[in-house]
Design a protein around this motif. Structure first.
Motif, PDB file in Angstrom:
ATOM      1  N   TYR A 147     -90.960  -7.102  81.143  1.00  0.00           N
ATOM      2  CA  TYR A 147     -91.417  -8.262  81.883  1.00  0.00           C
ATOM      3  C   TYR A 147     -91.676  -9.290  80.657  1.00  0.00           C
ATOM      4  O   TYR A 147     -92.382  -9.293  79.948  1.00  0.00           O
ATOM      5  CB  TYR A 147     -92.596  -7.925  82.608  1.00  0.00           C
ATOM      6  CG  TYR A 147     -93.133  -9.125  83.438  1.00  0.00           C
ATOM      7  CD1 TYR A 147     -92.608  -9.340  84.875  1.00  0.00           C
ATOM      8  CD2 TYR A 147     -94.080  -9.915  83.056  1.00  0.00           C
ATOM      9  CE1 TYR A 147     -92.832 -10.548  85.469  1.00  0.00           C
ATOM     10  CE2 TYR A 147     -94.562 -10.940  83.756  1.00  0.00           C
ATOM     11  CZ  TYR A 147     -93.885 -11.355  85.192  1.00  0.00           C
ATOM     12  OH  TYR A 147     -94.328 -12.351  85.804  1.00  0.00           O
ATOM     13  N   THR A 160     -92.837 -12.566  80.601  1.00  0.00           N
ATOM     14  CA  THR A 160     -93.834 -13.425  80.798  1.00  0.00           C
ATOM     15  C   THR A 160     -93.602 -14.887  80.583  1.00  0.00           C
ATOM     16  O   THR A 160     -92.526 -15.158  79.774  1.00  0.00           O
ATOM     17  CB  THR A 160     -95.077 -13.118  79.743  1.00  0.00           C
ATOM     18  OG1 THR A 160     -94.748 -13.611  78.659  1.00  0.00           O
ATOM     19  CG2 THR A 160     -95.381 -11.589  79.751  1.00  0.00           C
ATOM     20  N   LEU A 211     -94.342  -5.265  78.744  1.00  0.00           N
ATOM     21  CA  LEU A 211     -94.661  -6.619  78.618  1.00  0.00           C
ATOM     22  C   LEU A 211     -94.889  -6.942  76.970  1.00  0.00           C
ATOM     23  O   LEU A 211     -95.696  -6.309  76.311  1.00  0.00           O
ATOM     24  CB  LEU A 211     -95.926  -7.249  79.131  1.00  0.00           C
ATOM     25  CG  LEU A 211     -95.623  -7.276  80.705  1.00  0.00           C
ATOM     26  CD1 LEU A 211     -95.856  -6.068  81.444  1.00  0.00           C
ATOM     27  CD2 LEU A 211     -96.802  -8.259  81.254  1.00  0.00           C
TER      28      LEU A 211
END
Lengths: 248, 220, 477
Positions: free
Chosen positions: A12, A14, A80
């Motif tokens: 992910y 961000t 992340l």
């Protein structure tokens, strides 16, 4: 951590890494792939919803969070490159969805969330070989990585694996850099004073690079250093690790 | 309109179910233990760190130790409680001449001026000590008034090594303070101090400038 | 009330930040306190266990609060301590004035009490011809200079010794100028001893009130608390209604974690347990002891299951000492009785979340406060909750001033934000524009200019990560 290492993970990006530090995102993905992990990057990623959540706009944050959770249906770890966003997804999503019909689904998602360095060290147990020139760096720990996620020195452990890197301790490493999302624009004077002190402490280490794991901190510290025309640079830890260890 | 008491309690009661009470795990307090023989040293460490002074004594010679301290320091008088156990023992062994024993045997209203301006030191017993942090436990009362350990510039306290507890928590339990307390009881760890000016420690701000513990070795 | 008009904290903080002496005083003091606290907790397991125990004790006390308060009242009555109740500060002030006037008291010495600050008791009594003199050295220093505490434990921490030396040489009769801390302390001792000797009444706060034994526990280093509570003929104690604990055994660990968290001391000089007025045969101690229990909004805070945690607070001040905002702006910028993180959640709940909207937002949510809180008050979570209450009036809570911080602009901004972020197609278009034209945004545009007053403008990368991932063909789903 024991057990078999996962073969596939989600990444992910961000919003801040997506828009301002894409090289850090790419580096994170490369580090994972080199460790033998297939990286799935679902399309449609936007933002974890933290800005609205932190301001008390939970409905708006939930709307956003729902669209993001839906992108990660398989039972795979979600990685992340940011302590703050990982903290939002891992710790604050369950609070945000408390009592909602999809709470269980969100909780199951949150349980799969990892910050990148945490995953590299605690799950993959990666070993790095330093190919770079000698350099002195300092480490800024993101508040949310430490306090929400409970990072226990994983980034420092990774830096410590690099033979030619000297890690200079940052005075008041525990202290916030002053970013705080909307705080930086709602209270620009206080935020500005905090980041001014942070770059003064960072400069005093004699390091040439400040490393961090958080897009918000990087943007904040970088902006303050640039405004002072400092020689000191900031870099996301993923990018730093990848640059020093990639085969050329 | 309700009276404040009824209104406040009513609002608190209306605030919903009370839910299960969380357990109290006191293991962290129970872990703080020292063998009896080590407690005096542990207590001293804590109290000396905050400028408490110690005089070593035996069950037989402690009055003489106090006497010679008073002579050495040139004290003119020493306030004591004539009916307290420690006070009467001290008086029985106190030679005539030299520093005078001054009894605190009147209501403070007739004694305030003298207490504030005419006393060099006060002497009290203790009911125990606390090893963990260092501290003396006192139970002032009719025989040993409250201000004896507060107003005179020097407080001399008698502590028997055998009465030192591990922690304040264990002392509270052992002394039964949790069930019944006299109008005043307290723990004292050192002379009065302040750090209100630039975090710099200064001793003797309102209470005693010096705390002298006469530590009686009664554990042999 | 509109949040946009309420920028007191921002303005006051900005002013404080321009005072280099103030900033240096706080930085030095806070760095010292952080180090001292750390040294008191060498073993992380012991610290966590003690925090868990302390949290459980405070939570239990709150769960049984009405019962414990009644038990406290009964135990006190048995011991000869008269208990009074006050819903508001005005009631508490009138009560105390009544007690003093009935006894013809003209002078009162005070031990440190934040609740009495909350009540503005000193000003109230002065208005009625009664001198209320602060006797804690720090409180004495600031009262002499007409100031309020800038820290709940160390009220004069904003001043350095040169400033105090100047002040004493001007305000204490026959005082010479000296920067020697021992000499300065001796000057105050001389003045205050005279006051203790002659005061008609004494007032104190309460650190813990023990329901089972009817005991008021007072923690202090200076001895002024003992002077104020034992020397004058009448002692009046004031406490917030949350300060009660069930047993003396419960007060012991709270006391331990309080002094360690507050000033990094293993133990204070005095832990004073007051269980009654002068007893039979006693030669000193006050003839009367009164306990005033104050609500002032606490029962409303109590009514909310999440916000109730605010009342666990034991007033150690560790959250202030560790707060990067407090460290820089000091206590006065908060324009509140309780500054720092605990003040940021307590003040808006007492005064209204709308009028204190910019205070609630004056936090980066770094979490340092919650991390050190000895009773694990989730201050950042509560801040977020209060931010939510300030802009939403329809959540079914009893929060004071709920919804009054709401503005159409902010509502609209978040709706627009969510509208874009939850639609990947729109977001993709937005980032495409940002990456191509973000550079062109003027640095003095609204909001951006707040950022650029200390930093360069952030410039988006030429291609976003998503765009590159799509181009480089790493597996998508």
């Amino acid at each position: 951590m024991n057990g078999t290492k996962p073969k596939r993970v989600y990444f992910y990006g961000t919003c801040l890494v997506d828009l301002f530090f894409p090289d850090a995102g790419m580096a994170g993905i490369q580090l994972l792939r080199r460790a033998g992990v297939e990286v799935v990057f679902p399309d449609g990623q936007t933002c974890c919803g933290q800005p609205a959540f932190n301001c008390g706009y939970f409905e708006e944050a939930r709307d956003v969070a729902r669209t993001q959770v839906a992108l990660f249906p398989e039972d795979l770890p979600v990685i992340l490159p940011s302590g703050s966003c990982a903290g939002m997804m891992k710790v604050h999503y369950p609070e945000l969805f408390h009592g909602q019909p999809d709470e269980a689904k969100v909780r199951a998602f949150s349980a799969r969330v990892y910050e990148l360095t945490q995953f590299l060290v605690d799950v993959l147990d990666v070993k790095l070989k330093d190919l770079g020139e000698p350099v002195k760096v300092t480490w800024h720990s993101s508040c949310h990585a430490v306090r929400d996620l409970g990072l226990k020195g994983e980034p420092q452990a990774l830096i410590g694996q690099l033979a030619n890197v000297e890690l200079a301790p940052l005075a008041r490493e525990y202290e916030c850099c002053g970013f705080g999302g909307t705080f930086a624009v709602r209270h620009p004077e206080i935020s500005g004073a905090m980041v001014a002190d942070k770059i003064a402490d960072a400069t005093a280490t004699g390091a040439s690079v400040v490393l961090s794991t958080d897009g918000g901190c990087l943007m904040n510290v970088n902006g303050a250093l640039e405004a002072k025309r400092s020689q000191l640079k900031v870099q996301h830890i993923a990018e730093f690790l990848w640059e020093r260890t990639r085969a050329r | 309109m309700n009276d404040p008491r009824t209104a406040i309690l009513g609002r608190l009661r209306a605030s919903g179910d009370s839910g299960p009470l969380p357990d109290l795990d006191t293991a962290v307090l129970e872990r703080r233990q020292w063998p009896a023989a080590q407690r005096p040293a542990q207590l001293r460490k804590g109290m000396e760190a905050v400028h408490t002074e110690f005089l070593e004594a035996t069950p037989a010679d402690w009055p003489a130790v106090i006497r010679s301290f008073c002579e050495r320091e040139g004290l003119k008088n020493l306030l004591y409680g004539p009916t307290s156990e420690a006070g009467s023992a001290l008086a029985a062994a106190w030679p005539a001449g030299g520093p005078a024993l001054k009894p605190y045997d009147r209501p403070v209203e007739t004694f305030k001026e003298e207490l504030f301006n005419g006393v060099d030191a006060g002497f009290t017993g203790t009911v125990g000590g606390v090893a963990e942090t260092g501290g003396l436990l006192l139970m002032p009362g009719p025989a040993e008034p409250r201000l004896m350990s507060l107003v005179p510039p020097i407080h001399i306290a008698l502590l028997r090594a055998s009465t030192i507890h591990d922690t304040f928590w264990s002392a509270v339990k052992a002394l039964g303070w949790g069930r019944a307390l006299p109008p005043n009881a307290l723990m004292i760890s050192g002379p009065s101090k302040t750090a209100d000016i630039e975090q710099t420690l200064a001793y003797g701000v309102h209470g005693p400038k010096r705390l002298i513990v006469v530590l009686v070795d009664d554990q042999a | 009330m509109h949040a946009e008009n309420e920028v007191h904290f921002r303005d006051a903080a900005a002013k404080a930040l321009l005072d280099p002496q103030l900033r240096a005083n706080f930085r030095r003091a806070m760095d010292g306190l952080i180090a001292k606290r750390k040294a008191q907790f060498p073993d992380p397991r012991d610290l966590q266990d003690l925090r868990d125990l302390s949290t459980a004790i405070r939570s239990r006390s709150l769960l049984c609060l009405p019962e414990l308060l009644e038990q406290l009242e009964a135990s006190c009555a048995k011991n000869g301590i008269k208990v009074h109740w006050a819903e508001t500060c005005e009631q508490a002030n009138e009560l105390i004035l009544g007690l003093l006037e009935a006894r013809g008291a003209k002078t009162m010495v005070k031990g440190k009490s934040m609740v009495s600050e909350e009540m503005h008791l000193n000003a109230f009594l002065e208005k009625h011809g009664i001198e209320a003199l602060e006797s804690d050295l720090g409180e004495y220093i600031i009262q002499q200079d007409g100031e309020t505490p800038s820290h709940i434990i160390m009220p004069a921490i904003h001043k350095n010794k040169d400033q105090i030396a100047r002040q004493f040489s001007q305000k204490i009769k026959d005082a010479k100028y000296t920067e020697d801390v021992d000499e300065l302390t001796a000057m105050a001792r001389k003045v205050l001893r005279e006051k203790f000797l002659n005061a008609d009444a004494g007032l104190s706060g309460v650190n813990f009130a023990v329901a089972e034994t009817g005991t008021l526990c007072l923690v202090e280093n200076e001895g002024n608390g003992r002077m104020s509570t034992h020397v004058p003929p009448i002692h009046i104690a004031v406490m917030g209604l949350e300060k009660v604990v069930a047993r003396l055994e419960d007060a012991a660990p709270l006391y331990s974690i309080l002094t360690r968290s507050a000033t990094g001391q293993a133990v204070s000089t005095y832990f004073n347990l007051i269980t009654g007025p002068r007893g039979e045969g006693e030669k000193d101690g006050p003839q009367e002891v009164h306990l005033v229990i104050l609500d002032n909004g606490r029962s409303r805070i109590y009514a909310d299951p999440q916000l109730r945690a605010t009342l666990r607070c034991i007033r150690c001040g560790a959250c202030m000492n560790h707060c990067p905002v407090y460290t820089r702006v000091g206590g006065h910028a908060y324009e509140a009785i309780y500054p720092g993180p605990i003040g940021k959640i307590l003040t808006p709940q007492m005064e209204g979340v709308g009028v204190r909207h910019d205070l609630i937002h004056g936090s980066s949510l770094c979490g340092a406060c919650g991390e050190v809180c000895p009773v694990e008050i989730p201050i950042p979570e509560i801040l977020v909750r209060l931010r939510r209450e300030a802009t939403h009036e329809d959540l079914g809570s009893k929060v004071a001033g709920k919804g009054t911080g709401r503005t159409a602009t902010e509502d609209w901004a978040w709706r627009l934000w969510a509208g874009v972020i939850k639609r990947p197609g729109l977001y993709r278009v937005a980032t495409w524009f940002a990456t191509r034209f973000g550079k062109a945004l003027p640095a003095n545009a609204p909001l951006i200019k707040n950022w650029t007053q200390s930093r360069t403008k952030p410039v988006p990368a030429r291609r976003s990560l998503s765009e590159r991932m799509r181009a480089e063909g790493v597996p998508h789903e």
